[in-house]
Design a protein around this motif. Structure first.
Motif, mmCIF file in Angstrom:
data_model
loop_
_atom_site.group_PDB
_atom_site.id
_atom_site.type_symbol
_atom_site.label_atom_id
_atom_site.label_comp_id
_atom_site.label_asym_id
_atom_site.label_seq_id
_atom_site.Cartn_x
_atom_site.Cartn_y
_atom_site.Cartn_z
ATOM 1 N N GLY A 134 16.219 -25.116 6.429
ATOM 2 C CA GLY A 134 16.788 -24.756 5.134
ATOM 3 C C GLY A 134 17.665 -23.546 5.293
ATOM 4 O O GLY A 134 17.490 -22.766 6.221
ATOM 5 N N GLY A 135 18.616 -23.379 4.419
ATOM 6 C CA GLY A 135 19.592 -22.313 4.590
ATOM 7 C C GLY A 135 19.493 -21.207 3.575
ATOM 8 O O GLY A 135 20.519 -20.646 3.180
ATOM 9 N N GLU A 136 18.282 -20.868 3.111
ATOM 10 C CA GLU A 136 18.155 -19.830 2.092
ATOM 11 C C GLU A 136 17.113 -18.788 2.502
ATOM 12 O O GLU A 136 16.041 -19.117 3.014
ATOM 13 C CB GLU A 136 17.758 -20.438 0.737
ATOM 14 C CG GLU A 136 18.869 -21.267 0.121
ATOM 15 C CD GLU A 136 18.537 -21.725 -1.277
ATOM 16 O OE1 GLU A 136 17.356 -21.619 -1.666
ATOM 17 O OE2 GLU A 136 19.441 -22.192 -1.985
ATOM 18 N N LEU A 137 17.458 -17.529 2.270
ATOM 19 C CA LEU A 137 16.562 -16.417 2.554
ATOM 20 C C LEU A 137 16.294 -15.637 1.269
ATOM 21 O O LEU A 137 17.103 -15.660 0.331
ATOM 22 C CB LEU A 137 17.176 -15.478 3.598
ATOM 23 C CG LEU A 137 17.342 -16.031 5.011
ATOM 24 C CD1 LEU A 137 18.040 -14.995 5.906
ATOM 25 C CD2 LEU A 137 16.011 -16.436 5.606
ATOM 26 N N LEU A 138 15.181 -14.945 1.259
ATOM 27 C CA LEU A 138 14.801 -14.119 0.114
ATOM 28 C C LEU A 138 15.457 -12.748 0.211
ATOM 29 O O LEU A 138 15.613 -12.191 1.300
ATOM 30 C CB LEU A 138 13.286 -13.943 0.071
ATOM 31 C CG LEU A 138 12.449 -15.213 -0.031
ATOM 32 C CD1 LEU A 138 10.976 -14.893 0.172
ATOM 33 C CD2 LEU A 138 12.679 -15.897 -1.372
ATOM 34 N N LYS A 139 15.807 -12.198 -0.950
ATOM 35 C CA LYS A 139 16.363 -10.850 -0.987
ATOM 36 C C LYS A 139 15.276 -9.784 -0.977
ATOM 37 O O LYS A 139 15.550 -8.627 -0.642
ATOM 38 C CB LYS A 139 17.239 -10.674 -2.227
ATOM 39 C CG LYS A 139 18.497 -11.536 -2.220
ATOM 40 C CD LYS A 139 19.309 -11.292 -3.482
ATOM 41 C CE LYS A 139 20.547 -12.161 -3.518
ATOM 42 N NZ LYS A 139 21.329 -11.953 -4.760
ATOM 43 N N SER A 140 14.062 -10.163 -1.351
ATOM 44 C CA SER A 140 12.982 -9.180 -1.367
ATOM 45 C C SER A 140 11.640 -9.871 -1.222
ATOM 46 O O SER A 140 11.510 -11.071 -1.494
ATOM 47 C CB SER A 140 12.999 -8.349 -2.660
ATOM 48 O OG SER A 140 12.670 -9.155 -3.777
ATOM 49 N N ALA A 141 10.657 -9.096 -0.771
ATOM 50 C CA ALA A 141 9.265 -9.551 -0.719
ATOM 51 C C ALA A 141 8.383 -8.347 -1.007
ATOM 52 O O ALA A 141 8.644 -7.248 -0.509
ATOM 53 C CB ALA A 141 8.931 -10.146 0.646
ATOM 54 N N VAL A 142 7.350 -8.557 -1.826
ATOM 55 C CA VAL A 142 6.455 -7.473 -2.216
ATOM 56 C C VAL A 142 5.039 -7.851 -1.792
ATOM 57 O O VAL A 142 4.560 -8.934 -2.125
ATOM 58 C CB VAL A 142 6.501 -7.211 -3.732
ATOM 59 C CG1 VAL A 142 5.687 -5.964 -4.077
ATOM 60 C CG2 VAL A 142 7.942 -7.053 -4.212
ATOM 61 N N VAL A 143 4.388 -6.940 -1.078
ATOM 62 C CA VAL A 143 3.028 -7.170 -0.582
ATOM 63 C C VAL A 143 2.041 -6.376 -1.428
ATOM 64 O O VAL A 143 2.156 -5.152 -1.544
ATOM 65 C CB VAL A 143 2.893 -6.764 0.895
ATOM 66 C CG1 VAL A 143 1.498 -7.109 1.411
ATOM 67 C CG2 VAL A 143 3.968 -7.446 1.756
ATOM 68 N N PHE A 144 1.085 -7.076 -2.025
ATOM 69 C CA PHE A 144 0.053 -6.457 -2.846
ATOM 70 C C PHE A 144 -1.284 -6.530 -2.109
ATOM 71 O O PHE A 144 -1.534 -7.459 -1.339
ATOM 72 C CB PHE A 144 -0.073 -7.167 -4.189
ATOM 73 C CG PHE A 144 1.160 -7.128 -5.034
ATOM 74 C CD1 PHE A 144 1.361 -6.092 -5.935
ATOM 75 C CD2 PHE A 144 2.130 -8.125 -4.941
ATOM 76 C CE1 PHE A 144 2.505 -6.047 -6.725
ATOM 77 C CE2 PHE A 144 3.268 -8.088 -5.721
ATOM 78 C CZ PHE A 144 3.461 -7.039 -6.617
ATOM 79 N N GLY A 145 -2.148 -5.570 -2.380
ATOM 80 C CA GLY A 145 -3.469 -5.592 -1.772
ATOM 81 C C GLY A 145 -4.227 -4.324 -2.086
ATOM 82 O O GLY A 145 -3.642 -3.305 -2.478
ATOM 83 N N GLY A 146 -5.530 -4.372 -1.908
ATOM 84 C CA GLY A 146 -6.365 -3.212 -2.172
ATOM 85 C C GLY A 146 -6.167 -2.123 -1.129
ATOM 86 O O GLY A 146 -5.469 -2.304 -0.125
ATOM 87 N N ASN A 147 -6.796 -0.994 -1.357
ATOM 88 C CA ASN A 147 -6.746 0.097 -0.393
ATOM 89 C C ASN A 147 -7.358 -0.357 0.927
ATOM 90 O O ASN A 147 -8.397 -1.024 0.944
ATOM 91 C CB ASN A 147 -7.513 1.317 -0.921
ATOM 92 C CG ASN A 147 -6.852 1.918 -2.149
ATOM 93 O OD1 ASN A 147 -7.418 1.922 -3.231
ATOM 94 N ND2 ASN A 147 -5.643 2.427 -1.989
ATOM 95 N N ALA A 148 -6.704 0.010 2.021
ATOM 96 C CA ALA A 148 -7.179 -0.320 3.373
ATOM 97 C C ALA A 148 -7.234 -1.820 3.634
ATOM 98 O O ALA A 148 -7.961 -2.275 4.515
ATOM 99 C CB ALA A 148 -8.538 0.311 3.638
ATOM 100 N N SER A 149 -6.460 -2.612 2.881
ATOM 101 C CA SER A 149 -6.447 -4.060 3.105
ATOM 102 C C SER A 149 -5.446 -4.474 4.172
ATOM 103 O O SER A 149 -5.436 -5.629 4.598
ATOM 104 C CB SER A 149 -6.137 -4.797 1.795
ATOM 105 O OG SER A 149 -4.824 -4.480 1.337
ATOM 106 N N GLY A 150 -4.568 -3.560 4.590
ATOM 107 C CA GLY A 150 -3.638 -3.864 5.669
ATOM 108 C C GLY A 150 -2.174 -3.897 5.283
ATOM 109 O O GLY A 150 -1.318 -4.206 6.118
#
Length: 432
Positions: free
Chosen positions: A45-61
């Motif tokens: 496929g020829g499409e990329l994302l402009k952004s990505a956001v990572v959510f998680g608890g404290n000390a989750s990595g």
């Protein structure tokens, strides 16, 4: 452009994980939050994302993902130096055998309209394998290094044997020294890493960015500060030479003054040639009379007058220059905890700068971590939302919301996340 970052056995991540900027087949916000690339470079496929956001608890990595990419960049830049960067590899700590197993780092990128897959593995303080593939229309190997040695496309085995490569040095770090035919491909990957911005809190020299090109980022930042209603009317970077490192008397004077007055060097420190500079920012506010008319200006230094501006304002000013430079130059930028100490609307605005057609015409990419779950519900595609969680053995795992089945576009993602549908969360109601 970043397509994928694959990593294994690094800090809290033991098994292989992948942060992908490839857009899944979904029409949601496609025109705004994704951009097209040559389909020959990405057959899936020829499409990329402009952004990505990572959510998680404290000390989750969450932060460890960015630290893994930062470590990969540092190994490339420093493995040929005297700094033992390869030995500093941090394998997973909580399995008995993990310290003796390989750690993997690999990126898929597009640079100068060419697809590259570059990676390496480390074990016991040495490079155990390294590879670079490229694609214009079909995938071809540029070089490969493993236990059997080094092979380079276009170079016979006898000539390759003349390349003396220490086991703790990446070939990509020194490849240009040998004037090879594949040098342009090596340069592309090295240049991509050089342009990669990875920003943790209070990165050095962030204020200096506001002086570039007649202060164009300063003017852009001021517009954002006004939107945020912070009250700052103008900003100006102050750069003062504090010591000549080549002059022993000047160094002794500086050390003595620093002991007497620690705030003497309060600010960001930058070295240019043999001179050391202290960089601070003057923020200006309006002063009013009893009739609410502006009668004067009050100037406050960001660092020297620490405490006047809020922690959120300081953090925003230290990050904005990097974000604006990334958008202006079409670069990939990683920001740790983009929402820390910032109002939700400000953090959301920063992400929307990238998810924009007019404000991000060069398709810069933002990868960031965040805690405020409200950001999930603000014009993000499901493939732009990632979750980290950590199991009872201390192992982190990274998943995308798009990996889950039966997720509807109209779902309130934040509510379902807090209910534990997408990721393991700490149970703060449990009583031992």
């Amino acid at each position: 452009m970043l397509i994928n970052f694959r990593f294994k056995n690094f800090r809290s991540f033991y098994h292989e994980n992948n942060l992908s900027m490839e857009a899944v087949k979904d029409s949601e916000l496609r025109e705004i939050n994704t951009f097209s690339v040559n389909v020959k470079l990405m057959p899936k496929g020829g499409e990329l994302l402009k952004s990505a956001v990572v959510f998680g608890g404290n000390a989750s990595g969450k932060s460890n993902i960015l630290k893994g990419l930062a470590y990969m960049k540092n190994v490339l830049q420093l493995s040929a130096s005297q700094i033992p960067i390869v030995r500093a590899n941090e394998a997973f700590a909580f399995y008995q055998d993990s310290l003796g197993e390989e750690s993997l780092y690999e990126v898929e990128i597009i640079q100068n309209n060419v697809y590259y897959k570059y990676g390496f593995t480390l074990q016991g303080g040495i490079v155990t394998s390294e590879w670079l593939d490229r694609r214009n229309e079909r995938l071809t190997n540029v070089f490969k290094r493993d236990k059997d040695g080094l092979s380079i496309t276009g170079l016979d085995k006898n000539a390759t044997r003349l390349i003396n490569l220490a086991p703790h040095i990446l070939f990509l770090s020194v490849g240009n020294n040998f004037h090879l035919e594949v040098a342009p491909f090596l340069n592309d990957v090295v240049s991509w890493f050089q342009n990669l911005l990875i920003v943790f809190e209070n990165n050095a020299n962030s204020l200096d960015l506001y002086t570039i090109e007649n202060g164009k980022y300063r003017e852009q930042a001021l517009k954002i500060l006004k939107l945020a209603d912070i009250g700052i009317k103008s900003i100006e970077v102050k750069k003062d030479k504090i010591v000549n490192m080549a002059d022993i008397n000047d160094v002794l004077r500086f050390n003595s003054q620093l002991q007497i007055q620690p705030s003497f060097a309060r600010g960001q420190i930058k070295q240019e040639d043999s001179n050391l500079f202290n960089i601070d920012m003057q923020t200006s506010f309006d002063v009013y009379n009893s009739n609410k008319k502006v009668v004067a200006k009050r100037n406050v230094m960001l660092y020297k007058d620490m405490g006047f501006n809020s922690d959120g304002t300081m953090r925003l000013l230290c990050y904005l220059g990097w974000l604006l430079a990334a958008i202006d130059q079409g670069r990939v930028i990683c920001i740790d905890e983009i929402d820390a100490k910032l109002h939700f609307l400000v953090a959301d605005y920063l992400i929307r700068l990238f998810n924009s057609i007019d404000k991000n015409p060069k398709n810069a990419q933002l990868i960031c971590t965040a805690h405020n779950v409200m950001l999930m519900d603000e014009d993000l595609r499901r493939d732009q939302i990632y979750f980290t969680s950590k199991d009872e053995y201390g192992e982190s795992n990274l998943v995308s919301l798009s990996d889950f089945k039966n997720v509807r576009k109209k779902d309130l993602f934040s509510k379902r996340y807090l209910a534990g549908f997408y990721s393991k969360l700490p149970d703060m109601t449990r009583e031992d």
